[in-house]
Design an enzyme around this catalytic site. Structure first.
Site, mmCIF file in Angstrom:
data_model
loop_
_atom_site.group_PDB
_atom_site.id
_atom_site.type_symbol
_atom_site.label_atom_id
_atom_site.label_comp_id
_atom_site.label_asym_id
_atom_site.label_seq_id
_atom_site.Cartn_x
_atom_site.Cartn_y
_atom_site.Cartn_z
ATOM 1 N N ILE A 13 0.831 -1.213 0.000
ATOM 2 C CA ILE A 13 0.000 0.000 0.000
ATOM 3 C C ILE A 13 0.861 1.257 0.000
ATOM 4 C CG2 ILE A 13 -0.350 0.232 2.519
ATOM 5 C CD1 ILE A 13 -2.910 0.840 -0.338
ATOM 6 N N SER A 35 12.040 0.446 7.003
ATOM 7 C CA SER A 35 11.520 -0.815 6.489
ATOM 8 C C SER A 35 12.670 -1.813 6.467
ATOM 9 C CB SER A 35 10.982 -0.593 5.065
ATOM 10 O OG SER A 35 9.969 -1.486 4.747
ATOM 11 N N ARG A 36 12.382 -3.044 6.903
ATOM 12 C CA ARG A 36 13.468 -4.023 7.055
ATOM 13 C C ARG A 36 14.047 -4.461 5.720
ATOM 14 N NH1 ARG A 36 9.576 -8.112 9.881
ATOM 15 N NH2 ARG A 36 8.668 -7.567 7.867
ATOM 16 N N LYS A 89 -5.492 1.704 7.838
ATOM 17 C CA LYS A 89 -6.619 0.933 8.375
ATOM 18 C C LYS A 89 -6.253 -0.552 8.335
ATOM 19 C CE LYS A 89 -8.312 -1.468 5.753
ATOM 20 N NZ LYS A 89 -7.879 -2.613 4.858
ATOM 21 N N ASP A 167 -10.413 -7.477 6.632
ATOM 22 C CA ASP A 167 -9.438 -6.472 6.167
ATOM 23 C C ASP A 167 -10.069 -5.610 5.067
ATOM 24 O OD1 ASP A 167 -6.478 -5.460 5.997
ATOM 25 O OD2 ASP A 167 -7.095 -5.917 3.940
HETATM 26 P P1 NAP Z 1 2.354 -5.642 3.133
HETATM 27 O O1 NAP Z 1 2.840 -5.153 1.817
HETATM 28 O O2 NAP Z 1 2.245 -7.114 3.331
HETATM 29 O O3 NAP Z 1 3.236 -5.069 4.343
HETATM 30 C C1 NAP Z 1 3.744 -3.765 4.383
HETATM 31 C C2 NAP Z 1 5.167 -3.773 4.915
HETATM 32 O O4 NAP Z 1 5.171 -3.877 6.333
HETATM 33 C C3 NAP Z 1 5.990 -4.964 4.465
HETATM 34 O O5 NAP Z 1 6.533 -4.736 3.181
HETATM 35 C C4 NAP Z 1 7.044 -5.075 5.540
HETATM 36 O O6 NAP Z 1 8.166 -4.275 5.180
HETATM 37 C C5 NAP Z 1 6.409 -4.467 6.766
HETATM 38 N N1 NAP Z 1 6.131 -5.442 7.825
HETATM 39 C C6 NAP Z 1 6.384 -5.266 9.130
HETATM 40 N N2 NAP Z 1 5.999 -6.307 9.852
HETATM 41 C C7 NAP Z 1 5.483 -7.192 9.017
HETATM 42 C C8 NAP Z 1 4.907 -8.476 9.196
HETATM 43 N N3 NAP Z 1 4.804 -9.058 10.389
HETATM 44 N N4 NAP Z 1 4.468 -9.120 8.092
HETATM 45 C C9 NAP Z 1 4.583 -8.551 6.875
HETATM 46 N N5 NAP Z 1 5.124 -7.318 6.682
HETATM 47 C C10 NAP Z 1 5.570 -6.643 7.728
HETATM 48 O O7 NAP Z 1 0.950 -5.033 3.494
HETATM 49 P P2 NAP Z 1 0.040 -3.945 2.742
HETATM 50 O O8 NAP Z 1 -0.822 -4.635 1.757
HETATM 51 O O9 NAP Z 1 0.867 -2.811 2.287
HETATM 52 O O10 NAP Z 1 -0.908 -3.526 3.954
HETATM 53 C C11 NAP Z 1 -0.437 -2.755 5.045
HETATM 54 C C12 NAP Z 1 -1.622 -2.094 5.712
HETATM 55 O O11 NAP Z 1 -2.278 -1.269 4.729
HETATM 56 C C13 NAP Z 1 -2.683 -3.080 6.208
HETATM 57 O O12 NAP Z 1 -3.221 -2.644 7.419
HETATM 58 C C14 NAP Z 1 -3.741 -3.062 5.123
HETATM 59 O O13 NAP Z 1 -5.039 -3.349 5.597
HETATM 60 C C15 NAP Z 1 -3.647 -1.622 4.639
HETATM 61 N N6 NAP Z 1 -4.121 -1.451 3.270
HETATM 62 C C16 NAP Z 1 -3.687 -2.278 2.273
HETATM 63 C C17 NAP Z 1 -4.209 -2.152 0.990
HETATM 64 C C18 NAP Z 1 -3.765 -3.039 -0.149
HETATM 65 O O14 NAP Z 1 -4.322 -2.928 -1.244
HETATM 66 N N7 NAP Z 1 -2.766 -3.893 0.015
HETATM 67 C C19 NAP Z 1 -5.155 -1.161 0.721
HETATM 68 C C20 NAP Z 1 -5.530 -0.292 1.730
HETATM 69 C C21 NAP Z 1 -5.006 -0.455 3.003
HETATM 70 P P3 NAP Z 1 9.649 -4.706 5.606
HETATM 71 O O15 NAP Z 1 9.715 -6.201 5.501
HETATM 72 O O16 NAP Z 1 10.515 -3.981 4.634
HETATM 73 O O17 NAP Z 1 9.802 -4.228 7.025
#
Ligand code: NAP
Length: 307
Positions: A13, A35-36, A89, A167
């Site tokens: 996101i 970010s890790r 969110k 979610d």
């Molecule tokens: P994601 O890509 O899976 O995770 C975001 C980043 O968080 C990862 O790249 C990772 O970066 C870090 N991270 C830290 N702890 C983690 C863990 N235990 N597991 C996985 N990653 C971890 O997630 P996302 O889709 O961007 O979603 C993040 C948030 O945004 C959520 O709350 C989601 O509901 C919200 N959101 C997502 C979307 C969508 O379309 N994906 C839309 C609206 C809102 P590092 O490994 O570099 O630390």
């Protein structure tokens, strides 16, 4: 002076929406990433928020784009360091932690913005205004999408605190709680858990408003083909229908609004204004409904889910 912002968690996101929205918003600039496993050329990079806060880097605010589990510790560290905080969110993994963050932000006199991007969809505020002058009879929410398409390989989303189908479902709840003139409460919840997962893949919820108007919601992650993000409000004066996640509005059968997505630009514009006077914007109602859904939920086991 521009707000100096750090993004925490440069994942899907953050890349899909936050980077572009920040670049397009006056009064805020990206100065650091924590970010890790990811970094951006030309931007100071840190492994995590603790490393960032311990550094000499000057930041005024952080935007947490990590999964909800673990976000409390990040937000708390940032607030204690006097930084303004914007939360993706859902705002956290539990209700107690998000209320604690709100209290801490007020105590430290910094901004906390618990974002609901779907509330920024184009049809939401017009629908809210329209519904104040109508008599609502029935509400039906259908939020059905293909988890394999939208969340490939995301382990956290299936783990406790990841919320499973809530979610995306919480986005629908964020809209309905914003547009209906009356509050509502849960009366029945059916949750469908794949045999091999700790979070539901589908949910059927029945709510009622205080005056007895039914609000039915169906969330399902098993939908292939066309995706459905629709909310239909039957009123005594005719139907009000939001589709495409709240970006389109049809009133009494006539299309009224079809607009491009500006959700994240609106969020950052609002964050800039909140930070201007250290205001808090933290409405946790959608998360309250999700917590209720787990509390009241009758659980049914369904076929195991494989990515
Ligand atoms: P994601 O890509 O899976 O995770 C975001 C980043 O968080 C990862 O790249 C990772 O970066 C870090 N991270 C830290 N702890 C983690 C863990 N235990 N597991 C996985 N990653 C971890 O997630 P996302 O889709 O961007 O979603 C993040 C948030 O945004 C959520 O709350 C989601 O509901 C919200 N959101 C997502 C979307 C969508 O379309 N994906 C839309 C609206 C809102 P590092 O490994 O570099 O630390």
């Amino acid at each position: 002076m521009s707000i100096r912002l750090a993004i925490v968690g440069l994942g899907k996101i953050a890349r899909d929406q936050h980077l572009g929205a920040i670049a397009a918003t006056a009064g805020i600039e990206l100065v650091a990433i924590a970010s890790r496993n990811a970094a951006l050329d030309g931007i100071a990079s840190f492994n995590d928020i603790d490393e960032l806060l311990a550094s000499n880097m000057e930041v005024d605010a952080v935007s947490l784009c990590t999964p909800p589990q673990g976000r409390f510790a990040q937000a708390r560290a940032a607030l204690l360091a006097g930084k303004h905080v914007m939360l993706e969110k859902p705002p956290g993994a539990t209700l107690s932690e998000v209320y604690a963050l709100e209290a801490l932000a007020r105590e430290k006199d910094v901004s906390l913005f618990s974002t609901w991007h779907s509330r920024e969809a184009a049809a939401v505020e017009p629908a809210r205004a329209l519904l104040t002058g109508r008599t609502v009879r029935n509400v039906a929410v259908e939020w059905k999408e293909d988890v394999r398409h939208w969340h490939p390989g995301q382990a956290w989303i299936w783990q406790p605190g990841g919320l499973g189908v809530f979610d995306p479902g919480i986005n629908a709840l964020s809209i309905v709680t914003r547009i209906l003139p009356e509050a509502f409460h849960l009366v029945r919840s059916d949750l469908f858990f794949p045999d091999n997962r700790a979070a539901p893949i589908a949910a059927a919820l029945s709510f009622e408003t205080a005056s007895g108007v039914p609000v039915e919601a169906e969330f399902d992650w098993r939908q292939t083909g066309p995706q459905t993000w629709d909310i239909r409000i039957d009123t005594a004066e005719g139907p009000v229908v939001l589709t495409h996640g709240g970006s389109r509005l049809t009133v009494d059968g006539e299309p009224r609004i079809v607009e491009e997505d500006q959700e994240y630009r609106n969020l950052y514009r609002h964050f800039v204004s909140l930070v201007g006077d250290s205001r808090v914007d933290a409405d946790f109602t959608p998360l309250v409904h999700v917590a209720d859904a787990f509390m009241l939920g009758r659980r049914t086991a369904v076929e195991a889910f494989e990515d």
